[in-house]
Design a protein around this motif. Sequence first.
Motif, PDB file in Angstrom:
ATOM      1  N   THR A 209       0.849  -1.187   0.000  1.00  0.00           N
ATOM      2  CA  THR A 209       0.000   0.000   0.000  1.00  0.00           C
ATOM      3  C   THR A 209       0.886   1.239   0.000  1.00  0.00           C
ATOM      4  O   THR A 209       2.080   1.170   0.325  1.00  0.00           O
ATOM      5  CB  THR A 209      -0.907   0.037   1.243  1.00  0.00           C
ATOM      6  OG1 THR A 209      -0.077   0.132   2.415  1.00  0.00           O
ATOM      7  CG2 THR A 209      -1.770  -1.216   1.331  1.00  0.00           C
ATOM      8  N   VAL A 210       0.299   2.377  -0.350  1.00  0.00           N
ATOM      9  CA  VAL A 210       1.056   3.628  -0.300  1.00  0.00           C
ATOM     10  C   VAL A 210       1.488   3.912   1.132  1.00  0.00           C
ATOM     11  O   VAL A 210       2.594   4.402   1.379  1.00  0.00           O
ATOM     12  CB  VAL A 210       0.218   4.796  -0.853  1.00  0.00           C
ATOM     13  CG1 VAL A 210       0.987   6.107  -0.739  1.00  0.00           C
ATOM     14  CG2 VAL A 210      -0.156   4.551  -2.303  1.00  0.00           C
ATOM     15  N   SER A 225       3.537  10.046  -3.145  1.00  0.00           N
ATOM     16  CA  SER A 225       2.750   9.955  -4.376  1.00  0.00           C
ATOM     17  C   SER A 225       3.097  11.082  -5.333  1.00  0.00           C
ATOM     18  O   SER A 225       3.238  10.868  -6.540  1.00  0.00           O
ATOM     19  CB  SER A 225       1.254   9.994  -4.042  1.00  0.00           C
ATOM     20  OG  SER A 225       0.886   8.876  -3.266  1.00  0.00           O
ATOM     21  N   ILE A 237       1.093   2.985  -6.722  1.00  0.00           N
ATOM     22  CA  ILE A 237       0.218   1.817  -6.815  1.00  0.00           C
ATOM     23  C   ILE A 237      -0.108   1.504  -8.270  1.00  0.00           C
ATOM     24  O   ILE A 237      -0.177   0.334  -8.671  1.00  0.00           O
ATOM     25  CB  ILE A 237      -1.065   2.033  -5.993  1.00  0.00           C
ATOM     26  CG1 ILE A 237      -0.711   2.192  -4.513  1.00  0.00           C
ATOM     27  CG2 ILE A 237      -2.024   0.870  -6.185  1.00  0.00           C
ATOM     28  CD1 ILE A 237       0.102   1.047  -3.928  1.00  0.00           C
ATOM     29  N   GLU A 238      -0.278   2.537  -9.082  1.00  0.00           N
ATOM     30  CA  GLU A 238      -0.502   2.296 -10.507  1.00  0.00           C
ATOM     31  C   GLU A 238       0.727   1.649 -11.138  1.00  0.00           C
ATOM     32  O   GLU A 238       0.612   0.760 -11.987  1.00  0.00           O
ATOM     33  CB  GLU A 238      -0.837   3.608 -11.215  1.00  0.00           C
ATOM     34  CG  GLU A 238      -1.386   3.409 -12.614  1.00  0.00           C
ATOM     35  CD  GLU A 238      -1.892   4.697 -13.231  1.00  0.00           C
ATOM     36  OE1 GLU A 238      -2.359   4.645 -14.378  1.00  0.00           O
ATOM     37  OE2 GLU A 238      -1.799   5.752 -12.565  1.00  0.00           O
ATOM     38  N   LEU A 240       2.785  -0.303  -9.498  1.00  0.00           N
ATOM     39  CA  LEU A 240       2.729  -1.683  -9.001  1.00  0.00           C
ATOM     40  C   LEU A 240       1.814  -2.534  -9.876  1.00  0.00           C
ATOM     41  O   LEU A 240       2.153  -3.671 -10.228  1.00  0.00           O
ATOM     42  CB  LEU A 240       2.237  -1.682  -7.551  1.00  0.00           C
ATOM     43  CG  LEU A 240       1.867  -3.041  -6.946  1.00  0.00           C
ATOM     44  CD1 LEU A 240       3.096  -3.934  -6.838  1.00  0.00           C
ATOM     45  CD2 LEU A 240       1.215  -2.854  -5.577  1.00  0.00           C
TER      46      LEU A 240
END
Length: 665
Positions: A209-210, A225, A237-238, A240
């Motif tokens: 998770t972030v 981010s 996350i994108e 990932l």
Amino acid sequence: MEMLVDWNAHIEQWSHAAVRLQRIRAYREQGQGNGEVVGEQFDSQPEFESGSEPTLDAHIGCFFVLTRGEVRIRIADEVYHCRSPYILHGGEGTGLNFDALDHHEMWDGYLVFYSAVPASSEERKSLALSYGFSPYALLPIQEKCEAMERLWAGGEPLDKLQGQSYFLPFVHEILRQRTQRLTHTERSRYNIVAEVIQYIQVHYSEPITVEKLAGRYDCSTSYLSRLFRNQMRLGPIEYLIHVRVQRARKLLLKSNAKVQDIASQVGYADVYYFSRLFKKYTGRSPLQFRTEHRKTTHARVQNNPLHGLESSIVSTSVHSHNENESYYQWSQEGDTSMFQFPRPAFGAMMVLCTSLILSACQASTTPGGTNAQEPTSSTATTVVSDSTAAETRTYTHLKGQSEIPVHPQRVVSFFHLGELMALGVKPVGTTTYILDNPHISDKTGITDVGVPPDAEKILALEPDLIVTTAAFAEAVEGGYDALKQIAPTIVVEQNNDPVKDVEMFGDILGKQEEAEQWKANFTAKIAEYKEKIKPYVEANETFSILNVRPDALFVYGDTNMGGNILYKYLGLKPAAKVDSDVIHGDTWEISSEVIPEYIGDRLFLAVNKGAEDKLKDVQKLIDASPAGKSGHVYSIDFDEFLPSDAIAVEKQLDIITDILTGKAQ
């Protein structure tokens, strides 16, 4: 003081010596009252377990890795005041004396003992060198310490054998960071992104998770981010998800594993969620993708030099996993394919592939050869002799020096698309989100090499030069070492300053005259637009840029999101709080209650998609500001103002000037 060292010679000694890990010890929660360490001396020749004693001619040394807190250490008659992160190396016969600088603060660290059998007395002297430094990236070193300590503590022979395999990569990472000279900007801004990328590439199958990433790198989720998006043009996350989908694609094409097993392998427990996500990013369900692409992929693999190399060097076991190198192997009809190359192995394969291709080309074009063919316009292969070879020169960059073409013709640039296009050079490849730049219209002939960049796609483009930032270099499977085997590769700064970047690429591409012309035109345009806005802007008016996101608020300085246009180029005055806190930085995250302090007489407002509720929460504060009361709040598109390349800033200059002169619709 640390003596002057020939680090290349020192590294050479490490490569010659027979090296062995002897013992590792973790120190946790050390501080006042722990007499085992504080103020107590350790000799660098520890007691070894029976059967593991070094040979009589072995050099005994140690590394100390401080991962938290502060401590004073005396080593080889030198006193080091260490603040984490810090690395110390002690040579043979030197004592270590630890003393906490603040007895109320705890400190953590690792003490790693090793033996090395040098080939000569000169090598022994080099290995006995004592030195200390602060690494710019602790995580790669700390993770290897954690692995060695865990395996060594297990006590089983196989565990200790695996623990040995981590020691040389541990030494390599320490020496790499000690010898590599990075600028302060590179250390403070870009390496967080590079480390996050490295972590995701290794741990993509685990829950990430972030919040977990931000905690690991000691920063806020919004800061991470923003920094990641600024470097990679997408969030962590994108990124990932892209890594997981890329791994899944390879597993689907090169194995007969069930979709459910592949989903689990890449980090998704819910196969239905994985299938929906996979279709969103590829346009096909996993089974459709496998059916439609396997046949064409099989044909391509048969003609790919990597295919033969993989089959010849990798065993044909059905499924094996090497934790240390993190690669997977699957067997399909007698064919073995390696999906994630260890960095050295990938580079070696590239060298061998290049040699095979060149050998084949030379054989096919040798006059009188049995396989000689007349070249045609579509299939001709030209072998360039030494006398007509492309001229090269030495270029110094963040990774050292590289020989690059004086006038490169086929450039792959992961980040600086706008600068190349501004100089009249269309690259053959760039990354997905850079290619999405809304200000660049003619994208024909530019191949999307993906995110993360796909080494095979890059190889197929046959580039003669690859230009990357530090973060994107880490994102490629195999890293910088893999890229430089494909083509000369240089790692450059991300200046977020189009004038500096155009000058830099003018030098790289041999387009100095074009760069000077662009700079002159841009300077003239700025002067013209300054005159245009004069009748519409009062001399003492102040400006601000606010970005509203679903979970955060950001004020921008003079680097991007229009800040470079307003403050640097048009010379407009920032609001007082912006000037004191933000102006020479990228952005400044603020809380809702302090919004009035950062809004000046005029406000440029960028609202991200999905941030409508957040905007409602702060709308009253914006309306009550000087800009809100006077009706000088201007909406700008986040995606249009995110890029800061040479083409984007010219378009942004047009937009801002039209807004200020009342011409904007």
